[in-house]
Scaffold this motif. Sequence first.
Motif, short mmCIF file in Angstrom:
data_model
loop_
_atom_site.label_atom_id
_atom_site.label_comp_id
_atom_site.label_asym_id
_atom_site.label_seq_id
_atom_site.Cartn_x
_atom_site.Cartn_y
_atom_site.Cartn_z
N HIS A 25 1.63 3.54 6.59
CA HIS A 25 1.08 4.36 5.49
C HIS A 25 0.35 3.52 4.46
O HIS A 25 -0.58 3.99 3.80
CB HIS A 25 2.22 5.14 4.81
CG HIS A 25 3.09 4.31 3.92
ND1 HIS A 25 2.92 4.26 2.56
CD2 HIS A 25 4.09 3.43 4.20
CE1 HIS A 25 3.81 3.45 2.03
NE2 HIS A 25 4.53 2.91 3.01
N LYS A 26 0.77 2.24 4.31
CA LYS A 26 0.12 1.40 3.30
C LYS A 26 -1.33 1.10 3.72
O LYS A 26 -2.25 1.15 2.90
CB LYS A 26 0.92 0.12 3.09
CG LYS A 26 2.34 0.40 2.58
CD LYS A 26 3.14 -0.84 2.39
CE LYS A 26 3.63 -1.45 3.70
NZ LYS A 26 4.50 -0.51 4.47
N LYS A 27 -1.50 0.83 5.00
CA LYS A 27 -2.86 0.57 5.51
C LYS A 27 -3.69 1.87 5.44
O LYS A 27 -4.84 1.86 5.00
CB LYS A 27 -2.81 0.08 6.96
CG LYS A 27 -2.51 -1.39 7.10
CD LYS A 27 -2.63 -1.79 8.57
CE LYS A 27 -2.31 -3.26 8.76
NZ LYS A 27 -3.42 -4.14 8.28
N MET B 246 -0.76 -3.21 -4.63
CA MET B 246 -1.41 -3.16 -3.31
C MET B 246 -1.96 -4.53 -2.87
O MET B 246 -1.95 -4.86 -1.70
CB MET B 246 -2.56 -2.14 -3.31
CG MET B 246 -2.14 -0.73 -3.56
SD MET B 246 -3.58 0.35 -3.64
CE MET B 246 -2.82 1.85 -4.25
N GLY C 50 -3.22 4.43 3.51
CA GLY C 50 -3.51 4.76 2.12
C GLY C 50 -4.70 3.99 1.58
O GLY C 50 -5.60 4.54 0.96
N LYS C 51 -4.73 2.71 1.88
CA LYS C 51 -5.85 1.88 1.40
C LYS C 51 -7.17 2.32 2.04
O LYS C 51 -8.20 2.34 1.38
CB LYS C 51 -5.56 0.40 1.68
CG LYS C 51 -4.57 -0.20 0.69
CD LYS C 51 -4.58 -1.70 0.72
CE LYS C 51 -3.55 -2.22 1.68
NZ LYS C 51 -3.38 -3.69 1.62
N ASP D 33 8.25 4.88 5.57
CA ASP D 33 6.91 5.39 5.90
C ASP D 33 6.87 6.89 5.60
O ASP D 33 7.85 7.45 5.10
CB ASP D 33 6.58 5.14 7.38
CG ASP D 33 5.07 4.99 7.60
OD1 ASP D 33 4.64 4.04 8.27
OD2 ASP D 33 4.31 5.83 7.05
N GLU E 14 8.56 1.99 -6.34
CA GLU E 14 7.55 1.16 -5.65
C GLU E 14 7.54 -0.26 -6.21
O GLU E 14 7.16 -1.21 -5.52
CB GLU E 14 6.16 1.80 -5.73
CG GLU E 14 5.43 1.72 -7.05
CD GLU E 14 5.78 2.86 -7.99
OE1 GLU E 14 4.98 3.18 -8.88
OE2 GLU E 14 6.91 3.42 -7.84
N ASN F 2 -0.64 8.67 -0.18
CA ASN F 2 -0.26 8.04 1.07
C ASN F 2 0.38 6.68 0.85
O ASN F 2 1.37 6.33 1.46
CB ASN F 2 -1.54 7.84 1.89
CG ASN F 2 -1.39 8.44 3.26
OD1 ASN F 2 -0.55 7.98 3.99
ND2 ASN F 2 -2.17 9.44 3.54
N TYR F 3 -0.22 5.91 -0.06
CA TYR F 3 0.29 4.55 -0.31
C TYR F 3 1.61 4.62 -1.09
O TYR F 3 2.56 3.92 -0.78
CB TYR F 3 -0.72 3.72 -1.09
CG TYR F 3 -0.38 2.26 -1.11
CD1 TYR F 3 0.54 1.75 -2.00
CD2 TYR F 3 -0.93 1.40 -0.17
CE1 TYR F 3 0.89 0.41 -1.99
CE2 TYR F 3 -0.59 0.06 -0.14
CZ TYR F 3 0.32 -0.43 -1.05
OH TYR F 3 0.68 -1.76 -1.02
#
Length: 652
Positions: A55-57, A441, A59-60, A133, A536, A122-123
């Motif tokens: 999700h981090k990828k 991020m 989101g970015k 996730d 976070e 998302n992120y």
Amino acid sequence: MRIPVPYRRRPVSPCPGVIDITEPTTIDLGAAKNRLTSLWETPSSLWGELATIDHKKIGKRYLVTAVMFLVIGGIEALLLRLQLSAADLDVLKPETYNQLFSMHGITMIFWYAAPILAGFGNYLVPLMLGARDMALPRLNAFSYWAFLFSGLFFYGGFLVGQMPEAGWFAYLPATGKDFSPDMGMEFYALGLIFLTVSTTAGAINFLLTIFRLRAPGMSIDRMPLFMYSTMTTSVLVVLALPALTAACLFLLLDRNWGTHFFNASQGGSPLLWQHVFWFFGHPWVYIVFLPATGMVSTILPVFCRRPIVGYTYVALATVLTGVVGFGVWVHHMFASGMDQLSMSIFSAASMTISIFSTVQVFAWLATLWGSWPVINTSMLFVLGFIASFILGGLNGVVTAAIPFDWQLTDTYFVVSHLHYVLVGANLFPVMAAFYYWLPKMTGRMMNETAGRWSFWTMFVGFNVAFFPMHLLGLAGMPRRIYVYSEAMGWGTLNLTVTIGAFLFAAGLAISLINFLYSSRRGAMAGPDPWHADTLEWLTDSPPAVYANLHIPTVASRHPLWDRHDELDDPDNARVLDKSRYTLTTTALDARPLGIARMPRDSVAPLVTALALGGLCTALLLKALWPSLSMLLLAGLTAAVWLWPQPEERPDE
Ligand code: HEM
Ligand SMILES: [Cu+2]
């Protein structure tokens, strides 16, 4: 250091995919980190990048792609402003002007304003909830690819010179075959249907994640307010977008297959389009606004160093905005000849909405009051948002009054209103969010000096551009005209607007350069540079691929401010490092329910989205067999993606 972790070797509980957790054993911290990294890491290869469901990828990627659409939409707007900067200009041809303002509005509203918020969601949502996730990671990857490909498909019209030219709300009969004979409206309708698939998939994912993956103890009244706005927005998406899909489908059928939904001479009604479109369209303005208020309600208390005043009221006001937001759409149709009683009801409902917005504004002002806020760039954008939102809200209430709207509808007063609420209440919070969360991020701080220059240039430029539009509207300047004569006396104000627009764009450019530069060269951020309260900031910056070593337990609304020992209690740590696991909890009081096993990376979501893009193209060209084969391909890859994975037996 050895940490006891509850773990019982029983493959699967009665509820498929969920494994219960009772008996503790002990594990090696370093080894656990390595295992978690190897479980959750995306291989650094092209395949890895195409198949990742992190999700981090994702989101970015949403953020970068949405910013690209913002830049494209911004360039289109500056061209419009060049044409209107003085009377009787011919910088653009009339049809080019029509295409550009339509593309500007459509791009900004659909491919920038909501996806940018989905990108932050998302992120942040899994990290703020302490989860590993999103609930459905593969669906998440699909929703990003479908967003990207729907935008590329829509801009395919630009490449072949066939674009919509009747504005973002595409009223009939202007968008019927008679007046829009080329394929511009097919790119519009098919592109939007494709985008709604992506947005709806994303909304379902957010709802499941918020109601199933919150950290133990994060009961519904302890959720960060960003969760309330994301949750409300996701419900709005699920309920409103089918109306847009239906409207676009009817339009395609009327234009290509001889139906008469909107054709008055054949028993249809152009007003049907307006009702169905705005039944979707007005809730959409909350979809591109509410998450932004949630971000402000997260950032502002941190820099005021105190919890937000009126948490419960803000949460309720957010939900009620969504609820009443479904009952106001007719305020876009006050000049369409409707009966007085119906209009009065919608007028009253429209004014009611301002009560909920005011509750939020009062909560932010009350939190500021008596505090000694840290005024950095992120906070400046928050304050800029509050000022613009108040003004945008006031000119909104004015247009909810029917007689007033009769004078002002379709003039620059409305253009001013929509930019005060869209730029002021979406873009300014988005900028605040970038300055606040990019350190998380990227692991780097953004440059503050450049940030302040950007804010003041944008804020001054914004008001110089959009405030005079009120006066142009009151002076009778209609929207969507590509030229005006000297005699109208609108030249000076329009030149001011154009200068403001370019100033605004310059300010935005400063920040985009700052983001690119500082993300690589900025000062190291560390896990929690702002001394924030939400989860976070418990992770490293940038976060490890598995987020937290163990699933944290929460005992208040401000877990990092009320640092209680459970947060990192080795005796109760849930490391879950035997497979790609995350913890599931109950919907209201977040009691542990079990463990969900998350899927592995896969290219199936990408291929499914590609096949849907191929389907749109084949339908555009009215190619039957290619359409059917693309549909088949999409079905097959979706089957591969959803095929049950072999059961795992936890290794010794
Ligand atoms: C760089 C900043 C921007 C400038 C200078 C700008 C300028 C304009 C202008 C001049 C129009 C009116 C065109 C006309 O009626 O003839 C317009 C329309 C519009 N703008 Fe913007 N805009 C900007 C940013 C945005 C943003 C960020 C959004 C949304 C998030 C947005 C959404 C819209 C919409 C929905 C319309 C109506 C289009 C239509 O009539 O169909 N704008 N903009
Ligand atoms: Cu509305």
